[in-house]
Every structure is written in structure tokens, then in C-alpha cells.
Scaffold this active site. Structure first.
Site, short mmCIF file in Angstrom:
data_model
loop_
_atom_site.label_atom_id
_atom_site.label_comp_id
_atom_site.label_asym_id
_atom_site.label_seq_id
_atom_site.Cartn_x
_atom_site.Cartn_y
_atom_site.Cartn_z
N CYS A 2 -18.50 42.57 7.88
CA CYS A 2 -18.83 43.16 9.18
C CYS A 2 -19.70 44.39 9.02
O CYS A 2 -19.77 45.01 7.96
CB CYS A 2 -17.55 43.56 9.88
SG CYS A 2 -16.35 42.24 9.94
N ARG A 27 -25.91 41.49 6.00
CA ARG A 27 -24.52 41.41 5.52
C ARG A 27 -23.82 40.14 6.00
O ARG A 27 -22.71 39.86 5.56
CB ARG A 27 -23.73 42.64 5.99
CG ARG A 27 -24.28 43.94 5.45
CD ARG A 27 -23.61 45.11 6.12
NE ARG A 27 -22.21 45.23 5.73
CZ ARG A 27 -21.78 45.85 4.66
NH1 ARG A 27 -22.67 46.42 3.85
NH2 ARG A 27 -20.51 45.92 4.37
N TRP A 75 -17.77 39.34 10.83
CA TRP A 75 -17.61 38.19 9.93
C TRP A 75 -16.13 37.85 10.01
O TRP A 75 -15.29 38.61 9.54
CB TRP A 75 -18.03 38.59 8.52
CG TRP A 75 -17.85 37.52 7.49
CD1 TRP A 75 -16.68 37.16 6.89
CD2 TRP A 75 -18.86 36.68 6.94
NE1 TRP A 75 -16.92 36.14 6.00
CE2 TRP A 75 -18.24 35.83 6.00
CE3 TRP A 75 -20.23 36.56 7.14
CZ2 TRP A 75 -18.93 34.88 5.27
CZ3 TRP A 75 -20.93 35.61 6.40
CH2 TRP A 75 -20.28 34.77 5.48
N ASN A 99 -14.06 47.62 10.71
CA ASN A 99 -14.29 46.78 9.52
C ASN A 99 -13.05 46.88 8.64
O ASN A 99 -12.48 47.97 8.54
CB ASN A 99 -15.46 47.30 8.69
CG ASN A 99 -16.79 46.96 9.31
OD1 ASN A 99 -16.85 46.24 10.31
ND2 ASN A 99 -17.85 47.47 8.72
N GLY A 100 -12.72 45.81 7.96
CA GLY A 100 -11.57 45.85 7.06
C GLY A 100 -10.44 45.00 7.61
O GLY A 100 -10.65 44.14 8.46
N GLU A 480 -18.30 27.37 -15.93
CA GLU A 480 -18.91 28.26 -14.94
C GLU A 480 -19.88 29.24 -15.63
O GLU A 480 -20.96 29.52 -15.09
CB GLU A 480 -17.80 29.00 -14.17
CG GLU A 480 -18.25 30.05 -13.16
CD GLU A 480 -19.22 29.54 -12.10
OE1 GLU A 480 -19.39 28.32 -11.95
OE2 GLU A 480 -19.84 30.39 -11.43
N LYS A 484 -23.82 29.51 -14.69
CA LYS A 484 -24.48 30.77 -14.30
C LYS A 484 -25.72 30.98 -15.13
O LYS A 484 -26.78 31.30 -14.61
CB LYS A 484 -23.56 31.98 -14.50
CG LYS A 484 -22.49 32.28 -13.50
CD LYS A 484 -22.92 32.69 -12.13
CE LYS A 484 -23.24 31.54 -11.25
NZ LYS A 484 -22.29 30.72 -10.62
N GLU A 487 -28.58 28.47 -14.31
CA GLU A 487 -29.15 28.67 -12.98
C GLU A 487 -30.19 29.78 -12.94
O GLU A 487 -31.22 29.65 -12.29
CB GLU A 487 -28.04 29.09 -11.99
CG GLU A 487 -27.18 27.97 -11.48
CD GLU A 487 -26.15 28.50 -10.50
OE1 GLU A 487 -25.30 29.33 -10.92
OE2 GLU A 487 -26.19 28.12 -9.34
N HIS A 503 -16.08 16.38 -31.69
CA HIS A 503 -16.23 14.97 -31.31
C HIS A 503 -17.67 14.64 -30.94
O HIS A 503 -17.90 13.70 -30.19
CB HIS A 503 -15.27 14.64 -30.16
CG HIS A 503 -13.83 14.82 -30.55
ND1 HIS A 503 -13.19 13.97 -31.42
CD2 HIS A 503 -12.95 15.80 -30.26
CE1 HIS A 503 -11.95 14.39 -31.61
NE2 HIS A 503 -11.78 15.51 -30.92
N LYS A 599 -29.10 27.96 -1.31
CA LYS A 599 -27.76 28.54 -1.19
C LYS A 599 -26.78 27.54 -0.59
O LYS A 599 -25.61 27.53 -0.93
CB LYS A 599 -27.85 29.82 -0.33
CG LYS A 599 -26.57 30.63 -0.28
CD LYS A 599 -26.23 31.26 -1.62
CE LYS A 599 -24.85 31.86 -1.66
NZ LYS A 599 -24.33 32.01 -3.01
#
Ligand code: F6R
Length: 604
Positions: A2, A27, A75, A99-100, A480, A484, A487, A503, A599
Site C-alpha cells: 500500500c 508499489r 494492496w 499501511n501494515g 531455485e 535464479k 534467468e 549417476h 513477469k
């Protein structure tokens, strides 16, 4: 996440608030609103979706002369992204933006409802304005009523409140969420939850500290600390570039998002940890009734979160768990039985393959749950239940903080399964909750570590490939880490279970093969070590990430080390993110917008 703006002065509040909100658009948000107090009367406007909708609604409105106003982009975290849930929230004669997350909002809401307060929205924020007004009704003066309100709420917040009972004033409070107050030569006052909203308006600003509250009037900025002692404002200058303000001083959004992980994980945990229970108010209590199996499905990084969590579901929840790549599940004619809980994981909630598997599972009569970062996304609307990850918008195409919050939610959900099925005692759940509370500090980036990784990165810019290897839950983390790196650096990288190297892949071993070995001492250390020794015996270059010295390592990234492998998991996650980013930066790549990637992948 937010955004907040505020204005007090003689210019057009509407224009200043809307301009400020547009600077905060980066944001991410799903609704927006403003409230302006002018000549003793409030005007307020809210709209779902893009800011243009709010601009259209306010076209006929303006102020002439002094006014105070507050604005917000939301948000969604508590309650759907609807107009009713959009901020500002109204009491009788006051408006609030926030916010929060207010952790104790449910108990406060209960007390206020018993006193006859009528709640319109599903948000946690609305308790603030009703609490404030209930103090006013008890005869408490506005400043004291605001002070009492802030002392009664728990959690993370940045709050602005305007009220007819003090029409020349904006009240503010900050704890855990950013808030900046600014002023200029004309004694106008401005608020923003980020520099970007203030650049161009203010000559000097105050970056509020946690636990501070206060108010502004045309002639005054009053700030006090938690004990009610008045604080002399410390003024600072604003940065000049809006883009760098949006990046908050970081070189890339990805870097900012890596550094944000501590805060967003705290948000993800808020209100969900009891002393020995996991609380997910957002899901039906009978979600797990009759469920004997969990099937997780996702793509890319979200798939890695799914795979990692499968170790936790079986180990902690003692429930049979399988994991599927969405594009594969769609066409494999899977056996889907109604005793299975089908969980999709998605940052965006829009990934076409994952969405299609969700629909497929629903058609087969399965109960469904989505773990997602975007409320009102297609998956959230489609699934029977949703748990939001609260990472805020992720601008870097390579996912970092979304993955971190997915892992946090999945770990909590595995414990939720354990507590529901009584496969863990309250004592052992309490121990895990204590670990979860440590995660925000584990993922904080130490400057010396970042500097070490920056220096180390220059040795890893060539070669014919990287193997990221690990065992158990560190295998999906290795996947992962490899994703990263490829990418954003465009270097070839693969993730492998350590025990699988012999193996086949070990045939590639030579000095130009870089092995990033995930070797925390809390998880099968000796086993991993022998696998890495096999590689080093064939002259592969070894970069070990470990809390234990390892003589065969060409480079050692020294971990802090923890009491539990899940804390090691989060520490190594940050190391892998930073290492990839520093390699990619040295190679001169645009880390935020890697080539060929989008995205949100809404095509098959
Ligand atoms: C990698 C990345 C992608 C996404 C994948 C799924 O950094 O971000 O692999 O994880 O495209 O996207 P969501 O999670 O939105 O379903």
C-alpha cells in the site's frame, strides 16, 4: 504494497494527493481513495482498479483555500479489493488511511461492535477510526484520543487520520511501516509512505521512527515517542531522482526486494502465529476434513516452493504429498481423487498453466486452495480457499521475496496440517513457531556478506556450467538457485540432488565446472560432503555454502549457521539470490528485466 499520502495547506488537496498516489503506483495496488476536509465538510472518493478510475470520479471536485486531505493505494491483505474495503475508512466524522497489519484487530472489533460501532469493511484498518471516535465520545480530547488509539493497536502500521473535531490537523503514527513528513517555505505539510510521493513538493522532510506519533497543523509539526515525550524534529533532504527514490537507493528492484524480505516475511507472519497454534482465519475450518493427501501444483519458482514444502508436509503433517509441474499435469490424465487437497502456488495468480490445473481439479471435485500474492487474481477467485503471501508487488522479473513469503506460508500451512491432524504436540508446534519468528532476522542482509559475495562473483563469470547441489529440502533450493542464476546471468546452471551426481552429471566434472554446494551442518552434512568430495576429486571447482569449514572447497561462503535446517534454508536462499545478482551485474545485464522473460505468463 500500500501507499499513503497526505496534504495540509492552501493548494488543491485533490491534485496533490492524486499526484502523490501516482508516484506510488510502482508499489502495486488494487484500489485507491482520497478524503478531503474543506470548510468543515468531508468529500471522499474511492475506486477499484487503476488510478485513472479515481481521477475520473474526482473530475468535478476541487477545493479553494485551506484543506486537509489523505489518500491511499491499497494492496489487499484483509478483505477483497472492493470499494468498501478501499481506504480511507470512515467513522462518523473522521477518516483514516493505514499501511501494515493490525494484529489485534479482531478483539478490538469485537469490543467496538459490542459498543454499537457499525463496521462496513472487512479490513483491519477500520478499527482505528472507530476506536478513535469511541474515545472522542467518552469525552477525551482529539490529541489524547489519537494517542490512546495508537497505544491500543498492535502490529505494523503507518497511519494518517483526519477528523472534523480538529479540522486543521492531520494525525500520524508509525510503527514498522515507513512514513515521511515534509514541509516547505509556505508551511504546507505533506505525508508520503515513500520519498517518491514527496519529491518536488518539500524542501525538508522527517523520516519518522518506529513508535512515534504526532500531528501537523499549519504552524506546527508535533512528534512524540512511545512514552509521550516530545521529540525535536530532525530534518533531512529528499533524494532528487524519482526512479532512484522508487528503488530506495538500491541499484535494482531485485536488490531492493531481496533486502525487503525481512519486512515482508514479518507481514506474512503477522496475526498467524499463536503461542502454540497456527492461525489462518481466511480459510474454512473444515478445509482439511476427510483429506488424506495433498497435491501441490505450480510453475517455475513457485514450483520450487511447492517441492520444498512437500518435505515439510510429509515430515511435519504426516500427510502423503505429491508435487506437479502445472504444464505437465494438464495433459497427463492424472488420477485426482476427492480425498486430495489440491494446492496451487502462484505469485501472480494468473499463470495460465497453473490456473488451468486449478480448474481441472475443481471439475474433478477436489477441494482447492491457492497460495498467492495477488488478491482478486484469477486463481484467488477460482479456488475454494486462498492464503495471501503479503509480499507486496514484485517488480524484479526474477522472483525473490515472493518465493520467500511462499515458503513462509507453506511452512506455516504444514504446521497447520500437523495441528489439525494432531501429528505434532502443541509443544513441538511451539518450537517451530519460535523458529518461524526468527526468519525475519535470518534473512536480513549483513553488509559484510553482501560485500563478500560481490567480490566472489568475479570468479564465476565464465566456465561451461554451474551445478547447484543439495540434499533434502536443500535440493529444491538448489533448483531455485540455479534458476535464479540462469534467468539473470544467462549462464548455464542446473540444480541436482547431491546424491544424483554420480549417476551421470559427474561426467561433466572439470575445473571449468562450478559446483555450488549447499552444505548446512544441520542436514545430512556428511552425506553431502562425500558427494562434493567425489566432484572435487575430479577437479570440479567447488564453492561451498556452509557453516562448517570444508578443506576441499575452492571457495567457502561462511554461513552464520542456526539451530534448525529451516533457518539455514532461509539464510542460503538469500546467499543464492545475492550471488546470482552480483554475477549478473558484473556481466552487465539488466537484472530487473532479463531477456526473453515476462513477469506474468498468461499463455500456455
Ligand atoms: C522465476 C519466476 C517464474 C515464476 C513462474 C510462475 O523467477 O518468477 O519462474 O515463478 O513463471 O509464476 P507465478 O508464481 O506467478 O505463477
Amino acid at each position: 504494497m500500500c501507499g499513503i499520502v497526505g496534504y495540509l495547506g492552501n493548494h488543491s488537496s485533490k491534485s496533490i494527493l492524486l499526484d502523490g498516489l501516482s508516484e506510488l503506483e510502482y508499489r502495486g495496488y488494487d484500489s485507491a481513495g482520497i478524503a478531503v476536509l474543506h470548510d468543515g465538510e468531508f468529500s471522499y472518493f474511492k475506486a477499484v482498479g487503476k488510478l485513472e478510475n479515481l481521477i475520473r470520479k474526482t473530475a468535478e471536485f476541487d477545493t479553494n483555500g485551506f484543506s486537509v486531505g489523505i489518500g491511499h493505494t491499497r494492496w489487499a491483505t484483509h478483505g477483497k479489493p472492493t470499494e468498501i474495503n478501499a481506504h480511507p475508512h470512515l467513522g462518523n466524522s473522521s477518516y483514516v488511511v493505514h499501511n501494515g497489519i493490525i494484529e489485534n484487530y479482531q478483539s478490538l472489533k469485537k469490543q467496538l461492535t459490542a459498543k454499537g460501532k457499525n463496521f462496513l469493511s472487512q479490513t483491519d484498518t477500520e478499527v482505528i477510526v472507530h476506536l478513535f471516535e469511541s474515545h472522542l465520545e467518552e469525552g477525551v480530547a482529539p490529541v489524547e484520543a489519537f494517542r490512546q488509539t495508537i497505544h491500543e493497536i498492535e502490529g505494523a502500521y503507518a497511519v494518517l487520520l483526519v477528523t472534523k473535531s480538529k479540522p486543521d490537523t492531520i494525525f500520524f503514527a508509525k510503527n514498522g511501516s515507513p512514513m515521511i513528513v515534509g514541509t516547505n517555505e509556505s508551511d504546507e505539510k505533506f505525508f508520503g509512505s515513500s520519498d517518491a510521493a514527496l519529491i518536488g513538493n518539500c524542501s525538508q522532510v522527517i523520516y519518522l521512527e518506529d513508535s512515534q506519533l504526532g500531528y501537523v497543523t499549519p504552524t506546527k509539526i508535533y512528534i512524540e515517542n512511545e512514552s509521550g515525550e516530545s521529540i525535536a524534529p530532525t530534518f533531512a533532504h529528499l533524494p532528487e531522482s524519482k526512479l532512484s527514490a522508487q528503488k530506495e537507493g538500491f541499484r535494482f528492484f531485485m536488490e531492493k526486494e531481496i533486502y525487503e524480505q525481512s519486512t515482508v516475511i514479518s507481514d506474512t507472519l503477522l496475526g498467524r502465529l499463536g503461542s502454540d497454534t497456527i492461525i489462518f482465519d481466511e480459510i474454512e475450518p473444515n478445509l482439511l476434513e476427510g483429506i488424506r493427501e495433498i497435491k501441490l501444483c505450480a510453475c517455475g519458482t513457485s514450483y520450487h516452493a511447492a517441492l520444498a514444502s512437500s518435505y515439510l508436509f510429509e515430515r511435519l503433517g504426516k500427510i502423503r504429498t505429491s508435487v506437479e509441474i502445472a504444464s505437465e499435469l494438464r495433459y497427463k490424465e492424472p488420477l485426482l481423487t476427492p480425498d486430495t487437497l489440491f494446492i496451487v502456488i502462484s505469485q501472480s495468480g494468473e499463470t495460465a498453466d497453473t490456473l488451468e490445473t486449478l480448474k481441472m481439479a475443481k471439475r474433478a471435485g477436489l477441494r482447492t486452495l491457492v497460495i498467492c500474492n495477488v488478491d482478486n487474481s484469477s486463481m484467488v477467485r477460482e479456488a475454494d480457499g486462498a492464503i495471501l503471501t503479503r509480499a507486496g508487488i514484485e517488480k524484479g522479473v526474477a522472483s525473490t521475496k515472493a518465493f520467500a513469503t511462499q515458503m513462509t506460508v507453506l511452512w506455516m500451512f504444514a504446521l497447520y496440517v500437523a495441528q489439525t491432524n494432531k501429528t505434532m504436540t502443541p509443544d513441538t508446534i511451539r518450537e517451530q513457531i519460535a523458529l518461524l519468528r526468527e526468519v525475519p532476522s535470518v534473512v536480513k542482509v549483513p553488509q559484510d556478506l553482501h560485500e563478500r559475495l560481490r567480490r566472489l562473483s568475479k570468479r564465476y563469470l565464465h566456465g561451461h556450467g554451474f551445478f547447484f547441489i543439495g540434499r533434502d529440502i536443500f535440493f529444491p533450493l538448489a533448483l531455485e538457485g540455479a534458476l535464479k542464476l540462469k534467468e539473470i546471468s544467462y549462464l548455464h546452471a542446473e540444480g541436482y540432488p547431491s546424491g544424483e551426481m554420480k549417476h551421470g552429471p559427474i561426467a561433466l566434472a572439470d575445473p571449468e565446472l562450478f559446483t555450488i554446494a549447499l552444505m548446512p551442518s544441520n542436514m545430512l552434512y556428511e552425506k553431502t560432503k562425500s558427494n562434493v568430495e567425489e566432484l572435487s576429486a575430479r577437479d570440479a571447482t567447488i564453492c561451498a555454502i556452509s557453516d562448517t569449514p570444508f578443506e576441499n572447497a575452492d571457495d567457502l561462503i561462511q554461513m552464520v549457521g542456526h539451530t534448525h535446517y529451516m533457518l539455514d534454508f532461509f539464510e542460503i536462499m538469500v546467499i543464492l539470490q545475492l550471488l546470482s545478482m552480483e554475477i549478473a551485474i558484473r556481466l552487465g545485464n539488466d537484472v530487473d528485466m532479463p531477456r526473453n522473460l515476462a513477469k506474468s505468463v498468461t499463455v500456455e
